[in-house]
Structures are given as structure tokens and as C-alpha cells.
Design a protein around this motif. Structure first.
Motif, mmCIF file in Angstrom:
data_model
loop_
_atom_site.group_PDB
_atom_site.id
_atom_site.type_symbol
_atom_site.label_atom_id
_atom_site.label_comp_id
_atom_site.label_asym_id
_atom_site.label_seq_id
_atom_site.Cartn_x
_atom_site.Cartn_y
_atom_site.Cartn_z
ATOM 1 N N VAL A 199 -61.402 -18.041 2.915
ATOM 2 C CA VAL A 199 -61.080 -16.753 1.921
ATOM 3 C C VAL A 199 -61.971 -17.416 0.464
ATOM 4 N N ARG A 200 -62.669 -16.359 -0.026
ATOM 5 C CA ARG A 200 -63.149 -16.627 -1.319
ATOM 6 C C ARG A 200 -62.530 -15.385 -2.065
ATOM 7 N N ASN A 201 -61.946 -15.525 -3.235
ATOM 8 C CA ASN A 201 -61.842 -14.462 -4.273
ATOM 9 C C ASN A 201 -61.031 -13.233 -3.473
ATOM 10 N N GLY A 202 -60.285 -13.664 -2.494
ATOM 11 C CA GLY A 202 -59.595 -12.587 -1.913
ATOM 12 C C GLY A 202 -59.926 -11.835 -0.620
ATOM 13 N N HIS A 203 -61.339 -12.382 -0.386
ATOM 14 C CA HIS A 203 -61.954 -11.922 0.756
ATOM 15 C C HIS A 203 -62.548 -12.842 1.775
ATOM 16 N N PRO A 204 -62.584 -12.767 3.001
ATOM 17 C CA PRO A 204 -63.255 -13.663 3.970
ATOM 18 C C PRO A 204 -64.710 -13.904 3.692
ATOM 19 N N ASP A 205 -64.960 -14.912 3.608
ATOM 20 C CA ASP A 205 -66.705 -15.604 3.453
ATOM 21 C C ASP A 205 -67.082 -15.660 4.924
ATOM 22 N N THR A 206 -68.051 -14.788 5.356
ATOM 23 C CA THR A 206 -68.477 -15.113 6.743
ATOM 24 C C THR A 206 -70.154 -15.652 6.666
ATOM 25 N N GLY A 207 -70.396 -16.204 5.494
ATOM 26 C CA GLY A 207 -71.658 -16.641 5.262
ATOM 27 C C GLY A 207 -72.184 -17.732 6.285
ATOM 28 N N ARG A 208 -71.310 -18.897 6.420
ATOM 29 C CA ARG A 208 -71.982 -19.937 7.086
ATOM 30 C C ARG A 208 -71.939 -19.597 8.692
#
Length: 404
Positions: free
Chosen positions: A203-212
Motif C-alpha cells: 500500500v502506497r498513499n492509501g492505495h495498493p501498488d500493483t506495479g511490481r
């Protein structure tokens, strides 16, 4: 409180208790809670779930203490249909005073001693406020983990399916290990473990980060597509080889024609300034095709696919190069034929205009025929003579018109 005040407070608090009880039961049965309880958590998710579990436990302990006070107050009221002042005072203390004993874990440090925590009591309303704060904290943490899992698990499962598909294809093609596939599998395994045990670490800035995860999934999908293409090449190999062989044969034929046209141009055209045509293109392609056949016999389809694609490109390039050589040599001979045709057209026009006896035109006609039908032919000189012939015809035509 008066008797009516006590009864009103009891009704309000009992209704409040039912709503709190329903909310706690619903929270306990929530899917996110069950997932967190059943998962082997690590990292950030484990730390936050530990805090949430502590709040959840405290909330239930507070609710039990809250409920006991409310039950005792209800029993006392039922035993006293016409409560006296002492009973009303006791009921008022239970319903509005500090009657709920806090669980040990919720007693602040300043209320503790060397011998243990001092007793601390709060009102029913304060207990509800504390339970509300704990409930909101637990819901917030559970929702965060549930949202992270919702956002991460689907792309993770897609990536894992892409890896399984690519692995099956790779095994069916040559049975050997594929470095990119192995590397992607290791990274996916690490990501999968992290997604399932610590989703909040994404989670980044309140949102899941699916980049990787998206990058790994895209790489595996691309690899799967590539292997699927290799499988199609294997299944269609005979047709593909036939198509490449046809290009090689056409290249060889074009090379022969280009050499013949080059030889003819050297003998028929004066100072052609032609580069020698390419030689051996078809032979080199046949050698590469034979090398591919050895890879096919060894079942090395993945390696072969890349080389086959290179061979297809090389074959098309070789054919285009041979065609270019042919166009250069044949173009000079075609240019001579074009100039001959223009001469005949000019002669016919001169005849229609009655200029056959014109000495200048006759001289230019003779010079043009001599240049164009003499080997080697000087195309530059022939072009200049034809230009003069054309201008002479136009001049004679203008003079005839003026006289008329």
C-alpha cells in the motif's frame, strides 16, 4: 434519576446494546476478519493486525463489562416495582455513573502502581465511546488489508496462471529449463508469498501498488506468447520451411537474372557505372536452412524459433537485394528500349507533319539511330540527340503554322 428517568435510560441502553451486539457479531463474521485470522501474516500486515486484534479483544471485554452492568441494573429494577430513594440512587449510579470496570489492558500507566493496576471505572456512555473507537480502528485496518488483497490477488493469480501455461509450453517444446521463465518464477514466488502474508506492504498513499506484480505478469504473459508462437511454428514447421524455401529459390533465380542482365548491360551499354550484383545470397540462405534442420532434429524448438525468424528476415532482405540488382541492370536496357520507342514515335510524327525531307531532322534521325543501335549504346548521348530531335520537330511545326 426519577423512576421514569431510570426506565427511559434502561430502554435506551438496551436498544443500544442490541445494536452494538449485532455490529460485533457481524464484524466477527466478516470475510476480511476470517482471512486475517486464518493467514500466516508477516511484516506490516502482521503488526497492524496484532494492534487490531488487541482492540478487538478489548472491545469484547468492554462489551461484556458493559452488558453485566446493564443486566444488573435491569434485575434491580425488576425486583423493585416501586423503587425507593436508595434504589433509585443505586440505579442512577449504575446507569449514569462510573459503573463499568475497564479491562486491565485499557488502564493507563498513570493509574497503575507497583502492586498492579488500580481499579478504574467508566460510565456506560464512555464505554460505548471506547468501543466505537476500537470498532472504527478494527474496521479500518481490516478494510485496508481486504482492499489490498482484493487488488493484488487477481493479478497474482493471473500471473501464476501465465507462469504455469508458459512452463507447460516450455516443457512440451524441448523439456529444458528456460532462464527467463525460471527467473520470472522465482520472482513470482517471492511476490506471491508477500501478497498472501503481507498485503499492506504494497500500500502506497492509501492505495495498493500493483506495479511490481503488473511488470512480472506482463513479462510472463509476453514469454507465454513467445512460447506459444514457438509451438505454432513447430506445428506449422513444414509449411513455414516450404515458404522460406520458395523465397530462397526465388532469390537464386533473381540472382541469376541479375548476373545475366549485368553481363548484357556491360556489353550493350556504354560506361554503365553498374556495381557488380550480389553473389551467393541463395547459397548462404540454404546453409542457414540446413543448420535449422539440425536444430529441429535435436528438438531444440525454442532456440530454433529465434533463428528461424532471423532466417525469414534475411531471406526477404536477400530477395529484395537481388531484385534491386536486377532493376539496376535491367533498367539500363529498358531505358535503351524506351529511347528507341521514342525515336520511332518522333519519326512517325515528323511523317504526319510532312517533314520527312527536312535535312536537319533527317540528320538527327540518322544520328539517333546510330547511337541507339550501336553497341555499346551511349544512353546519355542518345537522350541528348532525341531531345534535339523533339525540339526540331516542334520548331518546324511552329514555322509551318506561322506560314499558314
Amino acid at each position: 434519576m426519577s423512576r421514569e428517568g431510570v426506565d427511559h435510560a434502561l430502554r435506551r441502553l438496551r436498544d443500544e446494546r442490541e445494536r452494538i451486539s449485532a455490529s460485533l457479531v457481524e464484524l466477527d463474521q466478516q470475510q476480511g476478519i476470517r482471512l486475517l485470522k486464518g493467514a500466516r501474516l508477516t511484516g506490516e500486515t502482521w503488526r497492524r493486525w496484532e494492534d487490531a486484534q488487541s482492540r478487538l479483544t478489548t472491545m469484547w471485554l468492554l462489551f461484556d463489562a458493559y452488558q453485566r452492568v446493564l443486566d444488573e441494573a435491569g434485575e434491580l429494577r425488576e425486583r423493585s416495582p416501586r423503587p425507593d430513594v436508595a434504589t433509585l440512587t443505586e440505579l442512577s449510579g449504575m446507569l449514569a455513573g462510573c459503573s463499568v470496570e475497564l479491562p486491565d489492558g485499557e488502564i493507563p500507566l498513570e493509574h497503575r502502581t507497583l502492586l498492579g493496576p488500580q481499579e478504574r471505572r467508566i460510565t456506560l456512555d464512555e464505554a460505548v465511546a471506547m468501543m466505537s473507537d476500537a470498532y472504527e480502528f478494527v474496521v479500518r485496518e481490516v478494510s485496508a488489508a481486504d482492499s489490498a488483497w482484493t487488488a493484488l490477488l487477481l493479478p497474482l493469480e493471473d500471473a501464476e496462471e501465465s507462469w504455469r501455461t508458459a512452463t507447460r509450453l516450455a516443457h512440451s517444446l524441448d523439456g529444458t529449463r528456460h532462464p527467463d521463465l525460471d527467473r520470472g518464477g522465482r520472482e513470482l514466488t517471492a511476490l506471491g508469498r508477500l501478497v498472501r502474508t503481507d498485503p499492506l506492504s504494497f500500500v502506497r498513499n492509501g492505495h495498493p501498488d500493483t506495479g511490481r506484480l503488473d511488470r512480472v505478469r506482463a513479462a510472463l504473459t509476453s514469454l507465454g506468447d513467445e512460447l506459444a508462437g514457438v509451438a505454432r511454428m513447430r506445428d506449422e514447421y513444414a509449411d513455414l520451411v516450404a515458404r522460406v524455401t520458395a523465397v530462397v529459390e526465388e532469390t537464386e533465380q533473381t540472382e541469376r537474372r541479375a548476373r545475366e542482365a549485368y553481363t548484357t548491360a556491360l556489353s550493350k551499354i556504354y560506361s554503365p557505372n553498374l556495381p557488380a550484383p550480389s553473389a551467393g545470397l541463395g547459397i548462404a540462405l540454404r546453409d542457414r536452412l540446413a543448420a535449422l534442420e539440425r536444430l529441429r532434429e535435436a528438438g531444440r524448438w525454442v532456440e530454433m524459433a529465434g533463428r528461424f525468424a532471423e532466417l525469414e528476415r534475411a531471406a526477404e532482405e536477400a530477395l529484395e537485394r537481388a531484385r534491386g540488382d536486377l532493376r539496376l541492370s535491367a533498367g539500363l536496357l529498358d531505358r535503351r528500349g524506351e529511347l528507341r520507342g521514342r525515336l520511332e514515335a518522333y519519326r512517325a510524327k515528323a511523317a504526319r507533319l510532312g517533314l520527312v525531307e527536312d535535312e536537319r531532322l533527317t540528320a538527327l534521325d540518322g544520328e539517333a539511330r546510330e547511337v541507339l543501335w550501336t553497341a555499346p549504346c551511349d544512353l546519355r548521348r542518345a537522350t541528348m540527340v532525341l531531345g534535339e530531335f523533339q525540339r526540331a520537330i516542334r520548331a518546324s511545326e511552329s514555322e509551318t503554322g506561322t506560314r499558314r
